[in-house]
Design a protein around this motif. Structure first.
Motif, PDB file in Angstrom:
ATOM      1  N   ALA A 190      13.301   2.824 -12.495  1.00  0.00           N
ATOM      2  CA  ALA A 190      13.285   1.400 -12.822  1.00  0.00           C
ATOM      3  C   ALA A 190      11.865   0.896 -12.634  1.00  0.00           C
ATOM      4  CB  ALA A 190      14.232   0.649 -11.904  1.00  0.00           C
ATOM      5  N   ARG A 191      11.382   0.119 -13.582  1.00  0.00           N
ATOM      6  CA  ARG A 191      10.014  -0.369 -13.488  1.00  0.00           C
ATOM      7  C   ARG A 191       9.964  -1.618 -12.627  1.00  0.00           C
ATOM      8  NH1 ARG A 191       4.940   0.025 -16.276  1.00  0.00           N
ATOM      9  NH2 ARG A 191       4.121  -1.967 -16.954  1.00  0.00           N
ATOM     10  N   ASP A 192       9.059  -1.585 -11.684  1.00  0.00           N
ATOM     11  CA  ASP A 192       8.908  -2.684 -10.737  1.00  0.00           C
ATOM     12  C   ASP A 192       7.947  -3.728 -11.260  1.00  0.00           C
ATOM     13  OD1 ASP A 192      10.053  -3.203  -8.324  1.00  0.00           O
ATOM     14  OD2 ASP A 192       9.186  -1.416  -7.379  1.00  0.00           O
ATOM     15  N   GLU A 193       7.819  -4.819 -10.496  1.00  0.00           N
ATOM     16  CA  GLU A 193       6.795  -5.773 -10.834  1.00  0.00           C
ATOM     17  C   GLU A 193       5.495  -5.343 -10.187  1.00  0.00           C
ATOM     18  OE1 GLU A 193       7.740 -10.317 -10.838  1.00  0.00           O
ATOM     19  OE2 GLU A 193       9.557  -9.145 -10.600  1.00  0.00           O
ATOM     20  N   ARG A 194       4.376  -5.786 -10.745  1.00  0.00           N
ATOM     21  CA  ARG A 194       3.083  -5.564 -10.129  1.00  0.00           C
ATOM     22  C   ARG A 194       3.118  -6.238  -8.770  1.00  0.00           C
ATOM     23  NH1 ARG A 194      -2.360  -5.107 -11.207  1.00  0.00           N
ATOM     24  NH2 ARG A 194      -2.617  -3.914 -13.113  1.00  0.00           N
ATOM     25  N   PHE A 195       2.725  -5.577  -7.676  1.00  0.00           N
ATOM     26  CA  PHE A 195       2.847  -6.258  -6.399  1.00  0.00           C
ATOM     27  C   PHE A 195       1.626  -7.101  -6.056  1.00  0.00           C
ATOM     28  CE2 PHE A 195       0.136  -3.391  -4.140  1.00  0.00           C
ATOM     29  CZ  PHE A 195       0.354  -2.157  -4.705  1.00  0.00           C
TER      30      PHE A 195
ATOM     31  N   ALA B 220      -2.380   2.163 -11.362  1.00  0.00           N
ATOM     32  CA  ALA B 220      -2.808   1.794 -10.013  1.00  0.00           C
ATOM     33  C   ALA B 220      -1.869   0.780  -9.361  1.00  0.00           C
ATOM     34  CB  ALA B 220      -4.215   1.225 -10.064  1.00  0.00           C
ATOM     35  N   ASP B 221      -1.165  -0.016 -10.162  1.00  0.00           N
ATOM     36  CA  ASP B 221      -0.349  -1.084  -9.587  1.00  0.00           C
ATOM     37  C   ASP B 221       1.016  -0.581  -9.099  1.00  0.00           C
ATOM     38  OD1 ASP B 221       0.882  -0.568 -11.953  1.00  0.00           O
ATOM     39  OD2 ASP B 221       0.366  -2.472 -12.887  1.00  0.00           O
ATOM     40  N   LEU B 222       1.277   0.720  -9.268  1.00  0.00           N
ATOM     41  CA  LEU B 222       2.541   1.333  -8.832  1.00  0.00           C
ATOM     42  C   LEU B 222       3.767   0.611  -9.364  1.00  0.00           C
ATOM     43  CD1 LEU B 222       1.783   2.422  -5.171  1.00  0.00           C
ATOM     44  CD2 LEU B 222       1.283   3.561  -7.316  1.00  0.00           C
ATOM     45  N   GLN B 223       3.663   0.091 -10.594  1.00  0.00           N
ATOM     46  CA  GLN B 223       4.843  -0.507 -11.228  1.00  0.00           C
ATOM     47  C   GLN B 223       5.854   0.584 -11.529  1.00  0.00           C
ATOM     48  OE1 GLN B 223       2.831  -2.799 -14.490  1.00  0.00           O
ATOM     49  NE2 GLN B 223       4.489  -4.219 -14.017  1.00  0.00           N
ATOM     50  N   ASP B 224       5.327   1.786 -11.708  1.00  0.00           N
ATOM     51  CA  ASP B 224       6.200   2.927 -11.949  1.00  0.00           C
ATOM     52  C   ASP B 224       6.562   3.514 -10.592  1.00  0.00           C
ATOM     53  OD1 ASP B 224       5.776   2.584 -14.723  1.00  0.00           O
ATOM     54  OD2 ASP B 224       3.855   3.595 -14.509  1.00  0.00           O
TER      55      ASP B 224
HETATM   56 MG    MG Z   1       0.969  -2.520 -14.685  1.00  0.00          MG
END
Ligand code: MG
Ligand code: UDP
Length: 336
Positions: free
Chosen positions: A225-230, A125-129
């Motif tokens: 690239a994996r992002d940070e949780r926004f 759900a956090d769209l880190q991917d």
């Molecule tokens: Mg996460």
């Protein structure tokens, strides 16, 4: 004259028809998104996914009746209200509410069992991917792949601790003979064919990312690239991570049991040498008094090994215990 034997194949024709009808041109896409206390990220997630799905639809890459399905894993905040609100407003969004918190893997499984797409993508759900690779996944599916793994190409946004433990863990699992795709989490596309195969694995302790590579089927990888949780914070505290890690090993590998056996064998070997040494000392030197250390140290040592061994055995016994109960893995409260 030989006659052709008349075999009866146990083929589920209904399911097979389904596979043949798999739409490769313009698949109906289902996104499955487990959510646990995600009220902070949901509005943004909804916005981004809505844009992306509309684009894919306009490009003709997915069918107009594709859906985004949120699985509320027993959240205690406003997650479910947000999902219902969105589902009411926009037919693209659907919701599934579990009866209580069952953990990410079970929530994901509940979603996978419920959706009806030709192609199914699971994402957090956090769209880190990075959601931009959803298009790449769909493209791979349209070219005939049944499993498309999302693979993290770097982990610069993860803390050093998380990166080191995660990568070490993948290596450990590989050593234990578990087939894992390196740096792949639960971000992946499954075709209906692959998903129906996964559904046949009805073990209670299901470690999804370990099972998928054993399914077979045509597969490929896409990098991101994996992002940070926004927004919000990780819903995977250290104890959940540890439990997932132990789960991964014990539900796929009996090697820890074998290590115990080898350890036991080695210690027994050493003991035999010790006994011979003690006997010789006793025989050759009548004055010798058996030392305190040499009798106490082995007691500690063997005691430790026994406890450790019982602990590992216990892990597997508890697995058998859970499996024999055949309890449902998730209970659905409401569908929106
Ligand atoms: Mg996460
Ligand atoms: N999640 C869940 N149930 C839980 C814990 C987490 O459904 O008990 C979901 C969470 O909402 C998120 C995904 O699993 O969509 C991954 O969790 P998170 O982002 O917190 O993990 P991290 O990225 O820190 O590993």
């Amino acid at each position: 004259m030989s006659q052709e034997p008349n075999y009866t194949f146990a083929v589920d024709t209904a399911a097979n028809q389904n596979f043949e009808q798999l739409n490769r041109e313009q698949p109906k896409l289902s996104l499955v998104i487990p959510c646990y206390n995600e009220e902070e990220v949901l509005p943004e997630t909804i916005k981004r996914l809505s844009e992306l799905m509309t684009q894919l639809c306009e490009k003709g890459k997915i069918a107009p009746d594709s859906a985004v399905v949120f699985v509320d894993d027993g959240s205690r905040d406003r997650t479910w209200q947000l999902i219902v609100q969105q589902a009411d407003a926009d037919a693209l969004f659907r919701g599934l509410k579990l009866s209580r918190n069952r953990g990410h893997q079970h929530a994901l499984l509940a979603g996978l069992h419920t959706v009806d797409g030709d192609a199914i993508i699971s994402i957090d759900a956090d769209l880190q991917d990075d959601i931009r690779v959803i298009e790449d996944m769909v493209d791979a599916y349209r070219q005939g792949d049944d499993v498309v793994y999302g693979v993290r190409k770097e982990r610069t946004t993860d803390s050093f601790f998380k990166r080191a433990t995660a990568e070490g863990y993948y290596k450990l699992l590989a050593m234990m003979g578990v087939e894992l795709v390196f740096n792949h989490g639960d971000y992946r596309l499954l075709s209906r064919t692959a998903l129906e195969a996964l559904k046949k694995y009805d073990e209670v302790n299901l470690f999804i990312r370990g099972v998928i590579p054993t399914l077979g089927f045509r597969s490929s990888e896409v990098e991101y690239a994996r992002d940070e949780r926004f927004a919000g914070e990780s819903k995977y505290p250290i104890h959940k991570m540890l439990s997932l890690a132990i789960q991964g090993i014990t539900s796929f590998s009996a090697i820890p049991l074998r290590i115990i056996a080898m350890l036991g064998l080695t210690v027994s070997g050493i003991s035999v040498v010790m006994v011979i040494w003690a006997l010789f000392t006793r025989l050759l030197n009548p004055e010798a008094v058996p030392g305190w250390a040499s009798s106490v140290i082995p007691i500690y040592f063997i005691g430790g090994i026994q406890l450790l061994s019982i602990g590992v055995l216990g892990e597997y016994v508890s697995k058998i215990y859970m499996e024999t109960k055949r309890r449902p893995r998730f209970l659905i409260d409401r569908i929106k």
